[in-house]
Design an enzyme around this catalytic site. Structure first.
Site, PDB file in Angstrom:
ATOM      1  N   ASP A  22       0.810  -1.228   0.000  1.00  0.00           N
ATOM      2  CA  ASP A  22       0.000   0.000   0.000  1.00  0.00           C
ATOM      3  C   ASP A  22       0.843   1.278   0.000  1.00  0.00           C
ATOM      4  OD1 ASP A  22      -2.289  -1.690   0.293  1.00  0.00           O
ATOM      5  OD2 ASP A  22      -1.820  -1.855   2.424  1.00  0.00           O
ATOM      6  N   LYS A  25       2.167   2.336  -5.128  1.00  0.00           N
ATOM      7  CA  LYS A  25       2.856   1.901  -6.354  1.00  0.00           C
ATOM      8  C   LYS A  25       2.013   2.162  -7.601  1.00  0.00           C
ATOM      9  CE  LYS A  25       2.999  -2.291  -4.700  1.00  0.00           C
ATOM     10  NZ  LYS A  25       2.574  -2.045  -3.317  1.00  0.00           N
ATOM     11  N   GLY A  49      -4.602  -4.467  -4.413  1.00  0.00           N
ATOM     12  CA  GLY A  49      -5.690  -3.569  -4.802  1.00  0.00           C
ATOM     13  C   GLY A  49      -5.109  -2.259  -5.280  1.00  0.00           C
ATOM     14  N   HIS A  50      -5.693  -1.741  -6.331  1.00  0.00           N
ATOM     15  CA  HIS A  50      -5.207  -0.489  -6.888  1.00  0.00           C
ATOM     16  C   HIS A  50      -6.426   0.282  -7.380  1.00  0.00           C
ATOM     17  CE1 HIS A  50      -3.348   2.413  -9.372  1.00  0.00           C
ATOM     18  NE2 HIS A  50      -3.577   1.790 -10.509  1.00  0.00           N
ATOM     19  N   GLN A 236       1.922  -5.997  -3.339  1.00  0.00           N
ATOM     20  CA  GLN A 236       2.250  -5.984  -1.912  1.00  0.00           C
ATOM     21  C   GLN A 236       3.585  -5.245  -1.694  1.00  0.00           C
ATOM     22  OE1 GLN A 236       1.158  -9.377  -3.079  1.00  0.00           O
ATOM     23  NE2 GLN A 236      -0.831  -8.496  -2.705  1.00  0.00           N
TER      24      GLN A 236
HETATM   25  P1  IMP Z   1      -2.697 -12.863   2.045  1.00  0.00           P
HETATM   26  O1  IMP Z   1      -1.797 -12.335   0.997  1.00  0.00           O
HETATM   27  O2  IMP Z   1      -4.139 -12.639   1.781  1.00  0.00           O
HETATM   28  O3  IMP Z   1      -2.377 -14.308   2.361  1.00  0.00           O
HETATM   29  O4  IMP Z   1      -2.387 -12.065   3.398  1.00  0.00           O
HETATM   30  C1  IMP Z   1      -1.146 -12.191   4.076  1.00  0.00           C
HETATM   31  C2  IMP Z   1      -0.737 -10.873   4.687  1.00  0.00           C
HETATM   32  O5  IMP Z   1      -0.404  -9.963   3.653  1.00  0.00           O
HETATM   33  C3  IMP Z   1      -1.831 -10.200   5.511  1.00  0.00           C
HETATM   34  O6  IMP Z   1      -1.217  -9.500   6.585  1.00  0.00           O
HETATM   35  C4  IMP Z   1      -2.429  -9.198   4.541  1.00  0.00           C
HETATM   36  O7  IMP Z   1      -3.032  -8.110   5.198  1.00  0.00           O
HETATM   37  C5  IMP Z   1      -1.182  -8.779   3.782  1.00  0.00           C
HETATM   38  N1  IMP Z   1      -1.486  -8.291   2.439  1.00  0.00           N
HETATM   39  C6  IMP Z   1      -1.821  -9.029   1.363  1.00  0.00           C
HETATM   40  N2  IMP Z   1      -2.013  -8.234   0.299  1.00  0.00           N
HETATM   41  C7  IMP Z   1      -1.792  -6.978   0.701  1.00  0.00           C
HETATM   42  C8  IMP Z   1      -1.795  -5.705   0.038  1.00  0.00           C
HETATM   43  O8  IMP Z   1      -2.047  -5.582  -1.157  1.00  0.00           O
HETATM   44  N3  IMP Z   1      -1.484  -4.629   0.829  1.00  0.00           N
HETATM   45  C9  IMP Z   1      -1.157  -4.740   2.142  1.00  0.00           C
HETATM   46  N4  IMP Z   1      -1.134  -5.886   2.782  1.00  0.00           N
HETATM   47  C10 IMP Z   1      -1.439  -7.005   2.079  1.00  0.00           C
END
Ligand code: IMP
Length: 377
Positions: A22, A25, A49-50, A236
């Site tokens: 977040d 990017k 998410g964007h 991420q």
């Molecule tokens: P997962 O990717 O859904 O398995 O989540 C694993 C960890 O990565 C969790 O703490 C999520 O909140 C974090 N996470 C996954 N995608 C994002 C993102 O796009 N932005 C911020 N945190 C993320």
């Protein structure tokens, strides 16, 4: 927007977040895409998410790369990404509905792995079963279970499999049998998953995706050979990288710049420039240690001013001061040539800012980012 980047000397480039995701990017990718021919997403899935703006309207994209809004850019979802066809079809239809022509400029790798309904179930159930401090706080998008099946191999389904009906049906039936046993034993699920229903749903979704599915590895490499400029888009952030992040509070892919070559199927020598994106403060969503976290009114102020709520889950992001130890570590790992510092304006009302330059643990001063989450905690 009034910002300009001269990237003429950059060559192929990779954009990567240097914090816990977040960092903004997408905004930088949007600014740079007009100078590139291909934008390649190399890791993660619909957990990312964007927010994009078309005319006056804003909406969120999770899988389709940011470059899609530019007619001359080919947006590639490469092999390292895990694809939820339901989400992707919805995004494609949303874009079409807004008049964005994507028919010739979206490419989905036939080698990418598919997020299945049981992955999402496993993700939610395992999070619900974990006790407080063990919860990773995932996005429940099935990311971890899908990557786990990819590594496990015998229970994995790739995009290309969806177009071989008999093989797909047979494979799915075997996998679902095993998943039903697993879900009952681990979580007491009594309603078995219906393989035929998934087969029907995913065959239909596959038909809708068919025009976009291609050998993305060949497409990107042919593009490079032909002198096209490629921008690799990280999802991420580096501190969420499966190997180098704050394990186990990470995502399940190589979210750092280290992942671009493996994820996209290009030589590790491809990229000349790596741009690290950071925020002027720090945020994190989900569980895991966060040394500079502000669980107070200042944190809430940053959250409100910076609109720090998740694009994918809507969860409030945890906010805190800038952590230079963490960013130094991430920048070194990325080999960042350039830094984009985002959201400085959120801090403009503060008379004083705190910046973490080292950690203190007991009587010890730590200048290096610790390997273990419990030390960081
Ligand atoms: P997962 O990717 O859904 O398995 O989540 C694993 C960890 O990565 C969790 O703490 C999520 O909140 C974090 N996470 C996954 N995608 C994002 C993102 O796009 N932005 C911020 N945190 C993320």
């Amino acid at each position: 927007m009034g910002y300009e980047f001269d990237t003429s000397s950059w060559g192929h480039a990779c954009i990567v977040g240097l914090q816990w995701g977040d960092e903004g990017k997408g905004k930088i990718v949007d600014l740079l895409t007009e100078q590139y021919d291909l934008v390649v997403r190399y890791s993660g899935g619909a957990n990312a998410g964007h927010t994009v703006r078309i005319g006056q309207e804003k909406f969120a994209l999770h899988l389709v790369p940011s470059g899609i809004l530019r007619p001359n850019v080919v947006a590639v979802i490469s092999t390292g990404v895990v694809i939820d066809p339901e989400v992707l079809v919805t995004e494609i239809n949303t874009l079409r509905g807004r008049g964005v022509h994507i028919e010739r400029n979206l490419c989905i790798s036939d080698r990418a792995h598919v997020v299945m309904p049981y992955h999402k179930m496993q993700d939610s159930l395992s999070e619900s079963a974990a006790s407080g401090a063990e919860k990773i706080g995932t996005t429940a998008r099935g990311i971890g279970p899908c990557y786990a099946d990819k590594m496990y191999r015998s229970m994995a389904i790739r995009v290309g499999d969806l177009y071989k009906p008999e093989i797909f049906r047979q494979k799915l039936s075997g996998i679902v049998q095993k998943k039903n046993i697993l879900l009952k034993a681990l979580y007491g699920c009594d309603t078995p998953i219906d393989a035929e229903a998934i087969y029907a749903q995913y065959s239909d979704l596959a038909e809708q995706l068919r025009p976009f599915v291609c050998d993305a590895t060949a497409l990107v490499n042919d593009g490079i050979e032909a002198g096209k400029r490629v921008l690799f888009e990280g999802a991420q952030g580096t501190l969420l990288d499966i190997d180098h992040g704050t394990f186990p509070f990470v995502t399940s892919s190589t979210a750092s710049a280290c992942g671009y070559a493996a994820g996209a199927g290009v030589s590790p020598r491809t990229v000349k420039t790596i741009l690290g994106v950071i925020k002027a403060y720090t945020t994190r969503v989900g569980g895991g240690p966060f040394p500079t976290e502000l669980a107070d009114a200042t944190g809430q102020y940053i959250r409100d001013k910076g609109h720090e709520y998740g694009t994918t889950t809507g969860r409030p992001r945890r906010c805190g001061w800038f952590d230079a130890v963490a960013v130094r570590y991430a920048a070194a790992l990325a080999g960042a040539d350039e830094l984009a510092i985002m959201l400085l304006d959120v801090l403009s009302e503060f008379d004083e800012l705190a910046i973490c330059t080292a950690y203190r643990r007991g009587g010890e001063r730590l200048e290096h980012f610790p390997a273990h989450a419990h030390v960081l905690a």
